[in-house]
Design a protein around this motif. Structure first.
Motif, PDB file in Angstrom:
ATOM      1  N   ILE A  37      51.109  43.153  34.378  1.00 21.64           N
ATOM      2  CA  ILE A  37      51.726  42.360  35.433  1.00 21.64           C
ATOM      3  C   ILE A  37      51.438  43.072  36.752  1.00 21.64           C
ATOM      4  N   ALA A  38      50.837  42.352  37.706  1.00 28.82           N
ATOM      5  CA  ALA A  38      50.335  43.023  38.910  1.00 28.82           C
ATOM      6  C   ALA A  38      50.160  42.020  40.031  1.00 28.82           C
ATOM      7  N   SER A  39      49.997  42.557  41.225  1.00 30.34           N
ATOM      8  CA  SER A  39      49.564  41.752  42.363  1.00 30.34           C
ATOM      9  C   SER A  39      48.048  41.867  42.453  1.00 30.34           C
ATOM     10  N   PRO A  40      47.376  40.869  43.006  1.00 28.27           N
ATOM     11  CA  PRO A  40      45.921  40.984  43.162  1.00 28.27           C
ATOM     12  C   PRO A  40      45.514  42.225  43.957  1.00 28.27           C
ATOM     13  N   LEU A  41      46.283  42.558  45.002  1.00 30.92           N
ATOM     14  CA  LEU A  41      45.978  43.747  45.788  1.00 30.92           C
ATOM     15  C   LEU A  41      46.143  45.002  44.952  1.00 30.92           C
ATOM     16  N   GLY A  42      47.254  45.121  44.225  1.00 31.66           N
ATOM     17  CA  GLY A  42      47.490  46.305  43.409  1.00 31.66           C
ATOM     18  C   GLY A  42      46.421  46.489  42.353  1.00 31.66           C
ATOM     19  N   LEU A  43      45.999  45.391  41.730  1.00 30.50           N
ATOM     20  CA  LEU A  43      44.974  45.478  40.700  1.00 30.50           C
ATOM     21  C   LEU A  43      43.630  45.862  41.311  1.00 30.50           C
ATOM     22  N   ARG A  44      43.334  45.309  42.462  1.00 31.90           N
ATOM     23  CA  ARG A  44      42.060  45.647  43.120  1.00 31.90           C
ATOM     24  C   ARG A  44      42.021  47.119  43.513  1.00 31.90           C
ATOM     25  N   MET A  45      43.121  47.624  44.027  1.00 31.54           N
ATOM     26  CA  MET A  45      43.176  49.044  44.392  1.00 31.54           C
ATOM     27  C   MET A  45      42.925  49.925  43.176  1.00 31.54           C
ATOM     28  N   SER A  46      43.488  49.532  42.037  1.00 36.58           N
ATOM     29  CA  SER A  46      43.305  50.293  40.809  1.00 36.58           C
ATOM     30  C   SER A  46      41.851  50.258  40.355  1.00 36.58           C
ATOM     31  N   ILE A  47      41.253  49.070  40.392  1.00 32.95           N
ATOM     32  CA  ILE A  47      39.862  48.918  39.946  1.00 32.95           C
ATOM     33  C   ILE A  47      38.917  49.703  40.846  1.00 32.95           C
ATOM     34  N   SER A  86      36.302  50.925  37.635  1.00 36.21           N
ATOM     35  CA  SER A  86      36.222  50.305  36.323  1.00 36.21           C
ATOM     36  C   SER A  86      37.285  49.231  36.186  1.00 36.21           C
ATOM     37  N   ALA A  87      36.884  48.106  35.582  1.00 33.31           N
ATOM     38  CA  ALA A  87      37.821  47.028  35.269  1.00 33.31           C
ATOM     39  C   ALA A  87      37.805  46.762  33.771  1.00 33.31           C
ATOM     40  N   ASP A  88      37.545  47.808  32.982  1.00 33.66           N
ATOM     41  CA  ASP A  88      37.433  47.636  31.530  1.00 33.66           C
ATOM     42  C   ASP A  88      38.705  47.073  30.908  1.00 33.66           C
ATOM     43  N   VAL A 102      42.352  37.722  45.057  1.00 34.64           N
ATOM     44  CA  VAL A 102      42.423  36.871  43.866  1.00 34.64           C
ATOM     45  C   VAL A 102      41.023  36.634  43.308  1.00 34.64           C
ATOM     46  N   GLN A 103      40.092  36.319  44.180  1.00 36.28           N
ATOM     47  CA  GLN A 103      38.721  36.082  43.742  1.00 36.28           C
ATOM     48  C   GLN A 103      38.111  37.350  43.154  1.00 36.28           C
ATOM     49  N   PHE A 104      38.447  38.489  43.727  1.00 37.95           N
ATOM     50  CA  PHE A 104      37.951  39.775  43.218  1.00 37.95           C
ATOM     51  C   PHE A 104      38.403  39.985  41.778  1.00 37.95           C
ATOM     52  N   VAL A 105      39.686  39.734  41.500  1.00 32.59           N
ATOM     53  CA  VAL A 105      40.210  39.942  40.148  1.00 32.59           C
ATOM     54  C   VAL A 105      39.563  38.977  39.170  1.00 32.59           C
ATOM     55  N   PHE A 106      39.460  37.703  39.534  1.00 31.20           N
ATOM     56  CA  PHE A 106      38.873  36.727  38.620  1.00 31.20           C
ATOM     57  C   PHE A 106      37.405  37.038  38.327  1.00 31.20           C
ATOM     58  N   SER A 107      36.706  37.605  39.280  1.00 33.36           N
ATOM     59  CA  SER A 107      35.300  37.939  39.047  1.00 33.36           C
ATOM     60  C   SER A 107      35.141  39.115  38.093  1.00 33.36           C
ATOM     61  N   ARG A 108      36.218  39.887  37.853  1.00 32.68           N
ATOM     62  CA  ARG A 108      36.162  41.039  36.944  1.00 32.68           C
ATOM     63  C   ARG A 108      36.701  40.733  35.560  1.00 32.68           C
ATOM     64  N   LEU A 109      37.205  39.538  35.346  1.00 34.57           N
ATOM     65  CA  LEU A 109      37.764  39.196  34.046  1.00 34.57           C
ATOM     66  C   LEU A 109      36.670  39.005  33.005  1.00 34.57           C
ATOM     67  N   ASN A 110      36.936  39.492  31.797  1.00 32.15           N
ATOM     68  CA  ASN A 110      36.073  39.244  30.633  1.00 32.15           C
ATOM     69  C   ASN A 110      34.631  39.683  30.832  1.00 32.15           C
ATOM     70  N   GLN A 111      34.458  40.775  31.596  1.00 34.30           N
ATOM     71  CA  GLN A 111      33.141  41.369  31.736  1.00 34.30           C
ATOM     72  C   GLN A 111      32.936  42.425  30.644  1.00 34.30           C
ATOM     73  N   MET A 112      31.684  42.705  30.317  1.00 35.70           N
ATOM     74  CA  MET A 112      31.410  43.740  29.327  1.00 35.70           C
ATOM     75  C   MET A 112      31.902  45.096  29.847  1.00 35.70           C
ATOM     76  N   PRO A 113      32.692  45.821  29.053  1.00 35.97           N
ATOM     77  CA  PRO A 113      33.212  47.116  29.524  1.00 35.97           C
ATOM     78  C   PRO A 113      32.089  48.137  29.696  1.00 35.97           C
ATOM     79  N   LYS A 114      32.338  49.100  30.553  1.00 37.37           N
ATOM     80  CA  LYS A 114      31.349  50.157  30.806  1.00 37.37           C
ATOM     81  C   LYS A 114      31.435  51.267  29.772  1.00 37.37           C
ATOM     82  N   GLU A 115      32.603  51.404  29.137  1.00 37.40           N
ATOM     83  CA  GLU A 115      32.812  52.472  28.169  1.00 37.40           C
ATOM     84  C   GLU A 115      33.380  51.891  26.878  1.00 37.40           C
TER      85      GLU A 115
END
Length: 649
Positions: A355-365, A370-372, A396-409
C-alpha cells in the motif's frame, strides 16, 4: 550454459525453466548469473519452496525500499511460521477442484493469453457492449475482439471463500439494503477477474466499496496462499516417501507481493487498512505493528485536525473527506497476510500486499534502482484518481510502466514453482486493475484505455450527469473556440483567450476589474500569468498551489480592496486550500473546472458581499469539444451535447 547477450528474452525464459533457484541464505542473484550456472539436475525441485508465502520466494532479502520499514527475518526452508499451518480441506475449497474464475484466470493452467488474444489487446482491438449491473448501474464492457476470446461472464459472488466472507456477512445483517446490494454487485463483478473502472464514487458509498474491494483482495491472497501451502505439503510428503516430486506445483510469481493499492495520502492508507482488517477480526487474527501504524499514519501527537473538528458546513464535505487526517503524500508499506495475523510494515519481498502513494513508490524504485517487487502484481487498486490528477500524474504513469516487468534479480526463487505465464512474460495480460474516482478526466480515461490489458476484459461505469446548481439569475456565457486536433488544443485555447476573449474584457470598464480568472491546468496557469506580466498594463495577483500563507493573505486582501483588478486562480490551489474569495464580480473560466463543484462555489462567492445582485455578476466559460468530460459535469450530459453541437452547426 552460456547465452549470448543478444539472445532474446524468450530464449532466456526457456532456459530459466531448466534451472533451480540458488540456495537459500545466499545473496540474491541477477537473472544472468542464474541462467549462466549449470545445474546438477534439470528441473530440480526443493522439498518446500517457502513455508509462509502466498506467491514469492522463501527467503526474503533485506531491502531499504522504504525508509519507514524494518526488514523481517524470513522463515527458513521447510519451517512453518506461527499461524501458517497447512489448511485442512474442511476449511475451504479443495485445491484441486476450485470451481470459480480465480483458478481459470490466475491458475498455472490458464489458457487465456493466446497469441491471437494478446495481439488484439496490443492493437487495442476491443468489442464493447452496454449493459446494467445492479447497483453499479449502466456499464460498458470491453473484451478482445477475436473469436475464442473470453467473453463477458457473470458471477454471483460465491467465488469468495466462506471463511473470508463471514465477517462481511455479519456486518451486512445490520446495513441498509441498498448498501448490501451495492457490495454484493461489486463483488460479483470483481469475481469475474475483469478490470473495473468506477467513474463516479459517492461519498456515502465509498467506505462500503472499500470493504468489498478489500474482501476481494483478501480472497485473492488467501486462495493463492492455500495453493502454495498445499503444494508445500505435497512436496514434503514426496520427499519423506522418497517418491518423485509432483509436477503440477507451479503456484507463484517471481516475487511474493501480488496486490498493490495506490493512494494519494496516508489518511487513505488508514481507511484501507481499516477496511482490510475488518475482514480479519480479533481474537482470531492479530494485527502486528498497529501502534506503529497509528503513529506514522495518523496525526502527530498533540496535533488538531481543524477539518475533522470544524462545525458542519464550514468546509465542503468532499474537502473534509479528502484532507482530514495525515495528508503526507510520500509513503509505502508492505502488509503480510497469514491465517491468523496481519503484519504491517513487512519487508517488500516478504509481503502479500503493498500500500503506497505513487510518489512514495517512485522514490523507493529510484533509490533502489529496481522495481522487482512489482514484477508479480496480479491486482492493482487505485483509489481517488481525481486526487492523484491534482498531484503529479507522472508518478502514476511511472508506477504503471514498472508493473509486471521481468525482474533484474532472481531473489532466490524456485523457477520450477513459477506459473508458466509469468515465464512467458504474459502477467500484464492477466493483471486485474480496479480504478476508483469521483469524476473522470482525460488522464484517467487514457490510463483505462492504454494501460489496462486484461484479456478477460474491462468494465467502465457510466452515468448521466445533471446540470450543477448555481445561484438563480446569473447569466452563464459559454464561449466555444474551434479546434480540430487535440494536439493543438492548448495553443488554440491560449490564442483565442489572448486575442479575442481577454481584449474584449479589458475594453469593458465593468469587466476589467474585480475579475477572477480560473485556470484548471497548471501549465496554462503559468502561461497566462506570464502573458499578464509581460504584455498587459493591468494590476493582477495570483493564487497557486505554490502560494505561501503570507502570499495568500496579501493576494486576497489586495483583490478584495480593489488594489488588484485581476486575480488568477489555479484549480490546484482551490483543490488544496478551498478558500472563499470575496470581491468577485466577474468570473472567467479559462476552461471548465475538473471538479464541477468548484464551478458552483465560485459562482456563489460574489454573494458573500452585501448588496450583490445576480445581474451584477458576469460569467464566461471558454471551452472546446475536447472539454467534453468537464463540460458534461457542469452543464449536464444533455446540455453538454447541445453546447458541443452548437459549434458544429
Amino acid at each position: 550454459m552460456a547465452i549470448d547477450e543478444a539472445s532474446t528474452v524468450t530464449t532466456k525464459l526457456l532456459t530459466l525453466l531448466n534451472v533451480s533457484a540458488t540456495k537459500v541464505g545466499k545473496r540474491k542473484h541477477p537473472f544472468e548469473d542464474v541462467v549462466g550456472k549449470p545445474s546438477e539436475r534439470l528441473n530440480k525441485r526443493r522439498a518446500i519452496s517457502f513455508s509462509d508465502a502466498s506467491g514469492g520466494p522463501g527467503e526474503a532479502e533485506k531491502t531499504s525500499a522504504s525508509t519507514t520499514q524494518s526488514p523481517e527475518p524470513a522463515s527458513k526452508e521447510g519451517e512453518h511460521e506461527k499461524g501458517e499451518e497447512v489448511p485442512e480441506e474442511a476449511e475451504g475449497d479443495s485445491l484441486h477442484n476450485v470451481d470459480d474464475l480465480y483458478e481459470s484466470h490466475f491458475g498455472a493452467k490458464s489458457t487465456l493469453t493466446t497469441e491471437t488474444v494478446r495481439n488484439a489487446v496490443d492493437h487495442k482491438s476491443w468489442a464493447t457492449h452496454r449493459d446494467k449491473h445492479g447497483r453499479l448501474g449502466p456499464v460498458i464492457t470491453s473484451f478482445p475482439d477475436v473469436d475464442g476470446a473470453a467473453k463477458p461472464t457473470t458471477s454471483d459472488g460465491t467465488a469468495i471463500l466462506d471463511k473470508v466472507k463471514q465477517p462481511l456477512l455479519d456486518r451486512q445483517a445490520k446495513l441498509p439494503r441498498e448498501v448490501v446490494e451495492l457490495q454484493n454487485d461489486l463483488l460479483s463483478m470483481l469475481s469475474t477477474q475483469r478490470d473495473l473502472y468506477i467513474t463516479r464514487t459517492s461519498l456515502d458509498m465509498h467506505q462500503s466499496m472499500r470493504e468489498a474491494i478489500t474482501l476481494h483482495a483478501l480472497n485473492h491472497i488467501t486462495k493463492k496462499r492455500r495453493r502454495v501451502l498445499k503444494n508445500n505439503e505435497r512436496l514434503a510428503h514426496a520427499s519423506k516417501a522418497g517418491t518423485p516430486a509432483p509436477e503440477d506445483v507451479q503456484d507463484q510469481g517471481f516475487t511474493r507481493p501480488s496486490v498493490l493499492i495506490l493512494l494519494p495520502f496516508r489518511s487513505f492508507a488508514q481507511r484501507w487498512i481499516t477496511a482490510l482488517t475488518a475482514h480479519t477480526p480479533s481474537p482470531t487474527y492479530q494485527v502486528e505493528n498497529r501502534s506503529r501504524f497509528s503513529t506514522e499514519y495518523g496525526l502527530p501527537q498533540g496535533a488538531v485536525d481543524k477539518l475533522a473538528n470544524a462545525e458542519p458546513g464550514t468546509y465542503p464535505r468532499d474537502h473534509v473527506e479528502m484532507f482530514k487526517g495525515n495528508i503526507d503524500d510520500a509513503f509505502r508499506m508492505g502488509v503480510k497476510m497469514t491465517r491468523k495475523s496481519v503484519k504491517l510494515f513487512a519487508d517488500f519481498y516478504g509481503c502479500d500486499l503493498i500500500i503506497a502513494s505513487p510518489l512514495g513508490l517512485r522514490m523507493s524504485i529510484e533509490k533502489e534502482k529496481s522495481a522487482d517487487f512489482l514484477s508479480s502484481i496480479e491486482m492493482v487498486i487505485v483509489d481517488q484518481l481525481d486526487a492523484l490528477t491534482m498531484q503529479n500524474w507522472d508518478h502514476v504513469q511511472f508506477v504503471f510502466s514498472r508493473l509486471n516487468q521481468m525482474p533484474k534479480e532472481s531473489h532466490d526463487v524456485d523457477f520450477s514453482r513459477i506459473k508458466p505465464w509469468y515465464l512467458d512474460g504474459h502477467a500484464a495480460y492477466l493483471r486485474q486493475t480496479i480504478l476508483l474516482t469521483a469524476y473522470e478526466t482525460p488522464e484517467t480515461r487514457a490510463l483505462f484505455n492504454g494501460s489496462l490489458n486484461n484479456v478477460a476484459g474491462k468494465v467502465r461505469t457510466e452515468r448521466l450527469w445533471k446540470p450543477v446548481e448555481v445561484p438563480e439569475g446569473i447569466e452563464q456565457n459559454f464561449v466555444q473556440f474551434d479546434c480540430t486536433n487535440p494536439k493543438d488544443e492548448l495553443d488554440k485555447r491560449f490564442q483565442y483567450f489572448t486575442a479575442q476573449l481577454l481584449p474584449a474584457i479589458l475594453k469593458s470598464a465593468v469587466q476589467s476589474s474585480n475579475t477572477v480568472i480560473f485556470i484548471p491546468s497548471s501549465f496554462d496557469f503559468i502561461r497566462v500569468q506570464n502573458h499578464f506580466r509581460k504584455n498587459l498594463g493591468v494590476t493582477f495577483t495570483v493564487l497557486s498551489e505554490y502560494s505561501t500563507n503570507q502570499d495568500i493573505s496579501r493576494a486576497r486582501q489586495a483583490f478584495f480592496n480593489g488594489k488588484k483588478a485581476f486575480l488568477l486562480v489555479s484549480e490546484r490551489f482551490h483543490f488544496f486550500r478551498r478558500y472563499k474569495l470575496r470581491g468577485i464580480r466577474n468570473l472567467v473560466f479559462y476552461g471548465p473546472p475538473e471538479h464541477a463543484q468548484f464551478y458552483t462555489e465560485f459562482l456563489s462567492y460574489p454573494f458573500l458581499d452585501d448588496g450583490v445582485e445576480a445581474a451584477d455578476v458576469m460569467c464566461k466559460v471558454l471551452y472546446s469539444k475536447y472539454d467534453w468530460l468537464r463540460l458534461e459535469r457542469i452543464a449536464g450530459t444533455e446540455g453538454a451535447a447541445r453546447l458541443i453541437k452548437r459549434g458544429e452547426s
